[in-house]
Write a protein that holds these residues in place. Structure first.
Motif, short mmCIF file in Angstrom:
data_model
loop_
_atom_site.label_atom_id
_atom_site.label_comp_id
_atom_site.label_asym_id
_atom_site.label_seq_id
_atom_site.Cartn_x
_atom_site.Cartn_y
_atom_site.Cartn_z
N UNK A 1 0.85 -1.18 0.00
CA UNK A 1 0.00 0.00 0.00
C UNK A 1 0.90 1.24 0.00
N UNK A 2 0.34 2.38 -0.32
CA UNK A 2 1.12 3.61 -0.25
C UNK A 2 1.60 4.07 -1.61
N UNK A 3 1.67 5.37 -1.75
CA UNK A 3 2.03 5.94 -3.04
C UNK A 3 3.52 6.02 -3.26
N UNK A 4 4.32 5.69 -2.23
CA UNK A 4 5.76 5.83 -2.36
C UNK A 4 6.45 4.50 -2.63
N UNK A 5 5.69 3.47 -2.97
CA UNK A 5 6.26 2.15 -3.20
C UNK A 5 7.40 2.20 -4.19
N UNK A 6 7.25 2.95 -5.24
CA UNK A 6 8.24 2.96 -6.31
C UNK A 6 9.59 3.52 -5.85
N UNK A 7 9.63 4.17 -4.70
CA UNK A 7 10.88 4.74 -4.19
C UNK A 7 11.64 3.76 -3.31
N UNK A 8 11.02 2.67 -2.95
CA UNK A 8 11.60 1.76 -1.98
C UNK A 8 12.33 0.60 -2.64
N UNK A 9 13.42 0.20 -2.05
CA UNK A 9 14.00 -1.09 -2.37
C UNK A 9 13.14 -2.16 -1.71
N UNK A 10 13.04 -3.31 -2.36
CA UNK A 10 12.23 -4.40 -1.84
C UNK A 10 13.07 -5.66 -1.76
N UNK A 11 12.66 -6.56 -0.91
CA UNK A 11 13.40 -7.81 -0.77
C UNK A 11 12.48 -8.91 -0.28
N UNK A 12 12.94 -10.12 -0.50
CA UNK A 12 12.32 -11.30 0.08
C UNK A 12 13.33 -11.93 1.05
N UNK A 13 12.84 -12.27 2.22
CA UNK A 13 13.58 -13.03 3.20
C UNK A 13 12.80 -14.31 3.48
N UNK A 14 13.45 -15.27 4.11
CA UNK A 14 12.74 -16.47 4.50
C UNK A 14 13.26 -16.96 5.85
N UNK A 15 12.39 -17.68 6.52
CA UNK A 15 12.76 -18.23 7.82
C UNK A 15 12.25 -19.65 7.93
N UNK A 16 13.19 -20.58 8.01
CA UNK A 16 12.85 -21.99 8.18
C UNK A 16 12.71 -22.27 9.67
N UNK A 17 12.00 -23.34 10.03
CA UNK A 17 11.81 -23.67 11.45
C UNK A 17 13.15 -23.81 12.17
N UNK A 18 13.28 -23.10 13.27
CA UNK A 18 14.48 -23.20 14.08
C UNK A 18 15.68 -22.45 13.54
N UNK A 19 15.48 -21.68 12.49
CA UNK A 19 16.61 -20.97 11.88
C UNK A 19 16.36 -19.47 11.88
N UNK A 20 17.43 -18.73 11.65
CA UNK A 20 17.34 -17.29 11.55
C UNK A 20 16.70 -16.89 10.22
N UNK A 21 16.09 -15.73 10.22
CA UNK A 21 15.55 -15.19 8.97
C UNK A 21 16.73 -14.81 8.07
N UNK A 22 16.65 -15.21 6.81
CA UNK A 22 17.76 -14.98 5.90
C UNK A 22 17.30 -14.29 4.62
N UNK A 23 18.21 -13.54 4.07
CA UNK A 23 17.97 -12.82 2.82
C UNK A 23 17.86 -13.82 1.68
N UNK A 24 16.91 -13.59 0.79
CA UNK A 24 16.73 -14.43 -0.39
C UNK A 24 17.05 -13.65 -1.66
N UNK A 25 16.40 -12.50 -1.82
CA UNK A 25 16.58 -11.71 -3.04
C UNK A 25 16.17 -10.27 -2.77
#
Length: 123
Positions: free
Chosen positions: A24-48
């Motif tokens: 949501x929001x009109x400023x989306x196009x100004x933001x960098x975006x990323x996907x992270x993931x978190x497997x059970x028992x593990x830390x959240x990690x950067x994906x892309x």
């Protein structure tokens, strides 16, 4: 900015899946975006990650060549296309937004987070 990730599910090894994250929001196009993931028992990690313009992307080594991040600023949406899924890709996937345009791979660089969508890959 509010983010909502969806598209997760149960798939078999070798299958493909596409995740989406609507912002949501009109400023989306100004933001960098990323996907992270978190497997059970593990830390959240950067994906892309993808810069504000979509012209530059980065990937974790574990997904390079299999996953593709993209964005459609007109639709306020970022995507993660996943191919050749493996059981080790099983995790809750989160989308994140960095109020700066360039982003990075560190969790603390991101200001806004979606609720996550579960991807389960069976062998």
């Amino acid at each position: 900015v509010q983010l909502q990730a969806y598209g997760g599910g149960l798939v078999q090894a070798g299958d493909s899946l596409r995740l989406s994250c609507a912002a949501s929001g009109r400023t989306f196009s100004r933001y960098a975006m990323a996907w992270f993931r978190q497997a059970p028992g593990k830390e959240r990690e950067f994906v892309a990650g993808i810069r504000w313009s979509g012209g530059s992307t980065s990937y974790a080594d574990s997904v390079k060549g299999r996953f593709t991040i993209s964005r459609d600023n007109a639709k306020n949406t970022v995507y993660l296309q996943m191919h050749e899924l493996k059981p080790e890709d099983t995790a809750v996937y989160f989308c994140a937004a960095d109020a700066r345009p360039y982003g990075g791979s560190l969790r603390q660089e991101y200001d806004y987070w979606g609720q996550g969508t579960l991807v389960t890959v069976s062998s």
